[in-house]
Design a protein around this motif. Structure first.
Motif, mmCIF file in Angstrom:
data_model
loop_
_atom_site.group_PDB
_atom_site.id
_atom_site.type_symbol
_atom_site.label_atom_id
_atom_site.label_comp_id
_atom_site.label_asym_id
_atom_site.label_seq_id
_atom_site.Cartn_x
_atom_site.Cartn_y
_atom_site.Cartn_z
ATOM 1 N N ILE A 110 1.327 -12.017 -13.910
ATOM 2 C CA ILE A 110 1.113 -11.905 -12.473
ATOM 3 C C ILE A 110 -0.297 -11.358 -12.280
ATOM 4 C CG2 ILE A 110 1.805 -10.712 -10.345
ATOM 5 C CD1 ILE A 110 4.575 -10.306 -11.669
ATOM 6 N N MET A 111 -1.005 -11.912 -11.316
ATOM 7 C CA MET A 111 -2.305 -11.359 -10.929
ATOM 8 C C MET A 111 -2.168 -10.873 -9.486
ATOM 9 S SD MET A 111 -4.938 -14.142 -12.569
ATOM 10 C CE MET A 111 -6.377 -13.197 -12.099
ATOM 11 N N ALA A 112 -2.257 -9.576 -9.306
ATOM 12 C CA ALA A 112 -2.144 -8.984 -7.971
ATOM 13 C C ALA A 112 -3.540 -8.582 -7.500
ATOM 14 C CB ALA A 112 -1.208 -7.785 -8.000
ATOM 15 N N ASP A 113 -3.955 -9.142 -6.379
ATOM 16 C CA ASP A 113 -5.299 -8.928 -5.855
ATOM 17 C C ASP A 113 -5.351 -7.716 -4.933
ATOM 18 O OD1 ASP A 113 -7.981 -9.531 -5.516
ATOM 19 O OD2 ASP A 113 -7.616 -10.988 -3.931
ATOM 20 N N ASN A 114 -6.503 -7.108 -4.855
ATOM 21 C CA ASN A 114 -6.775 -5.995 -3.931
ATOM 22 C C ASN A 114 -5.949 -4.744 -4.194
ATOM 23 O OD1 ASN A 114 -6.918 -8.643 -1.692
ATOM 24 N ND2 ASN A 114 -8.732 -7.516 -2.285
ATOM 25 N N THR A 115 -5.572 -4.511 -5.446
ATOM 26 C CA THR A 115 -4.686 -3.386 -5.748
ATOM 27 C C THR A 115 -5.371 -2.030 -5.681
ATOM 28 O OG1 THR A 115 -5.049 -3.843 -8.100
ATOM 29 C CG2 THR A 115 -3.038 -4.721 -7.099
ATOM 30 N N LEU A 116 -6.679 -1.999 -5.649
ATOM 31 C CA LEU A 116 -7.384 -0.723 -5.483
ATOM 32 C C LEU A 116 -7.748 -0.458 -4.027
ATOM 33 C CD1 LEU A 116 -9.724 -0.694 -8.624
ATOM 34 C CD2 LEU A 116 -7.533 0.464 -8.296
ATOM 35 N N ALA B 176 1.841 1.116 0.910
ATOM 36 C CA ALA B 176 2.496 -0.004 0.228
ATOM 37 C C ALA B 176 1.822 -0.293 -1.118
ATOM 38 C CB ALA B 176 2.487 -1.247 1.110
ATOM 39 N N LEU B 177 0.495 -0.304 -1.143
ATOM 40 C CA LEU B 177 -0.218 -0.561 -2.391
ATOM 41 C C LEU B 177 -0.034 0.574 -3.383
ATOM 42 C CD1 LEU B 177 -3.470 -2.209 -1.057
ATOM 43 C CD2 LEU B 177 -1.766 -3.268 -2.548
ATOM 44 N N HIS B 178 -0.010 1.804 -2.897
ATOM 45 C CA HIS B 178 0.226 2.941 -3.785
ATOM 46 C C HIS B 178 1.616 2.838 -4.415
ATOM 47 C CE1 HIS B 178 0.026 6.919 -5.487
ATOM 48 N NE2 HIS B 178 1.166 7.209 -4.903
ATOM 49 N N LEU B 179 2.632 2.534 -3.608
ATOM 50 C CA LEU B 179 3.993 2.385 -4.138
ATOM 51 C C LEU B 179 4.075 1.243 -5.146
ATOM 52 C CD1 LEU B 179 6.096 2.945 -0.895
ATOM 53 C CD2 LEU B 179 5.849 4.504 -2.841
ATOM 54 N N PHE B 180 3.408 0.128 -4.851
ATOM 55 C CA PHE B 180 3.390 -1.003 -5.769
ATOM 56 C C PHE B 180 2.740 -0.598 -7.093
ATOM 57 C CE2 PHE B 180 0.898 -4.527 -7.564
ATOM 58 C CZ PHE B 180 1.929 -5.395 -7.880
ATOM 59 N N ASN B 181 1.577 0.013 -7.033
ATOM 60 C CA ASN B 181 0.874 0.412 -8.252
ATOM 61 C C ASN B 181 1.697 1.383 -9.091
ATOM 62 O OD1 ASN B 181 -1.405 -1.159 -7.709
ATOM 63 N ND2 ASN B 181 -2.397 0.479 -6.562
ATOM 64 N N GLN B 182 2.349 2.337 -8.452
ATOM 65 C CA GLN B 182 3.175 3.293 -9.185
ATOM 66 C C GLN B 182 4.396 2.611 -9.811
ATOM 67 O OE1 GLN B 182 2.398 6.581 -9.845
ATOM 68 N NE2 GLN B 182 0.466 5.843 -9.013
ATOM 69 N N HIS B 183 5.004 1.697 -9.079
ATOM 70 C CA HIS B 183 6.177 0.975 -9.579
ATOM 71 C C HIS B 183 5.807 0.165 -10.830
ATOM 72 C CE1 HIS B 183 10.161 -0.824 -9.253
ATOM 73 N NE2 HIS B 183 9.585 -1.977 -9.574
ATOM 74 N N THR C 18 -11.535 -3.554 -12.388
ATOM 75 C CA THR C 18 -12.195 -2.857 -11.281
ATOM 76 C C THR C 18 -13.314 -3.701 -10.684
ATOM 77 O OG1 THR C 18 -13.618 -1.705 -12.846
ATOM 78 C CG2 THR C 18 -11.613 -0.563 -12.134
ATOM 79 N N VAL C 19 -12.979 -4.931 -10.362
ATOM 80 C CA VAL C 19 -13.910 -5.812 -9.666
ATOM 81 C C VAL C 19 -13.508 -5.877 -8.203
ATOM 82 C CG1 VAL C 19 -14.549 -7.183 -11.677
ATOM 83 C CG2 VAL C 19 -12.569 -7.841 -10.343
ATOM 84 N N ARG C 20 -14.500 -5.784 -7.336
ATOM 85 C CA ARG C 20 -14.272 -5.803 -5.891
ATOM 86 C C ARG C 20 -13.175 -4.806 -5.519
ATOM 87 N NH1 ARG C 20 -17.122 -9.427 -2.931
ATOM 88 N NH2 ARG C 20 -15.456 -9.510 -1.428
ATOM 89 N N GLU C 21 -12.084 -5.259 -4.909
ATOM 90 C CA GLU C 21 -11.017 -4.339 -4.493
ATOM 91 C C GLU C 21 -9.932 -4.172 -5.548
ATOM 92 O OE1 GLU C 21 -11.844 -6.947 -2.286
ATOM 93 O OE2 GLU C 21 -13.157 -5.724 -1.043
ATOM 94 N N GLY C 22 -10.181 -4.641 -6.757
ATOM 95 C CA GLY C 22 -9.249 -4.468 -7.860
ATOM 96 C C GLY C 22 -8.287 -5.633 -8.023
ATOM 97 N N VAL C 23 -8.105 -6.039 -9.270
ATOM 98 C CA VAL C 23 -7.129 -7.063 -9.632
ATOM 99 C C VAL C 23 -6.283 -6.468 -10.743
ATOM 100 C CG1 VAL C 23 -6.775 -9.363 -10.595
ATOM 101 C CG2 VAL C 23 -8.688 -8.953 -9.043
ATOM 102 N N THR C 24 -4.971 -6.456 -10.557
ATOM 103 C CA THR C 24 -4.080 -5.977 -11.595
ATOM 104 C C THR C 24 -3.463 -7.165 -12.305
ATOM 105 O OG1 THR C 24 -3.579 -3.956 -10.352
ATOM 106 C CG2 THR C 24 -2.039 -4.559 -12.102
ATOM 107 N N LEU C 25 -3.634 -7.191 -13.626
ATOM 108 C CA LEU C 25 -2.999 -8.194 -14.475
ATOM 109 C C LEU C 25 -1.721 -7.576 -15.025
ATOM 110 C CD1 LEU C 25 -6.154 -9.321 -16.487
ATOM 111 C CD2 LEU C 25 -5.264 -10.269 -14.356
#
Length: 80
Positions: free
Chosen positions: A29-35, A49-56, A69-76
């Motif tokens: 999964i690639m989640a955009d804007n996670t930062l 919502a993003l904080h809860l997602f990142n912690q989960h 850590t590019v632009r607003e963050g991408v989580t792989l």
């Protein structure tokens, strides 16, 4: 993207509702804007919502993750 529902989408993909997971082992999964949680106002629902997602995702033993850590963050997120 619909940041307020990232966690709901993640739960659906991972089969948290008792259904078969949609993401295969080794799938990604690639989640955009996670930062972006770091830049939204405290009153903005997307921040929480993003904080809860990142912690989960961080606490989910079924996956490994890496934040780019590019632009607003991408989580792989990779299912192991």
């Amino acid at each position: 993207a619909d940041k307020d529902n990232y966690l709901a989408y993640y739960s659906l993909i991972m089969g948290d509702s008792g259904m078969r997971p949609l993401l295969a082992e080794g799938g990604m999964i690639m989640a955009d804007n996670t930062l972006s949680a770091l830049v939204y106002d405290e009153e903005d629902s997307r921040r929480k919502a993003l904080h809860l997602f990142n912690q989960h995702v961080k606490n989910d033993a079924r996956v490994e993750q890496c934040v780019l850590t590019v632009r607003e963050g991408v989580t792989l997120i990779s299912r192991v």
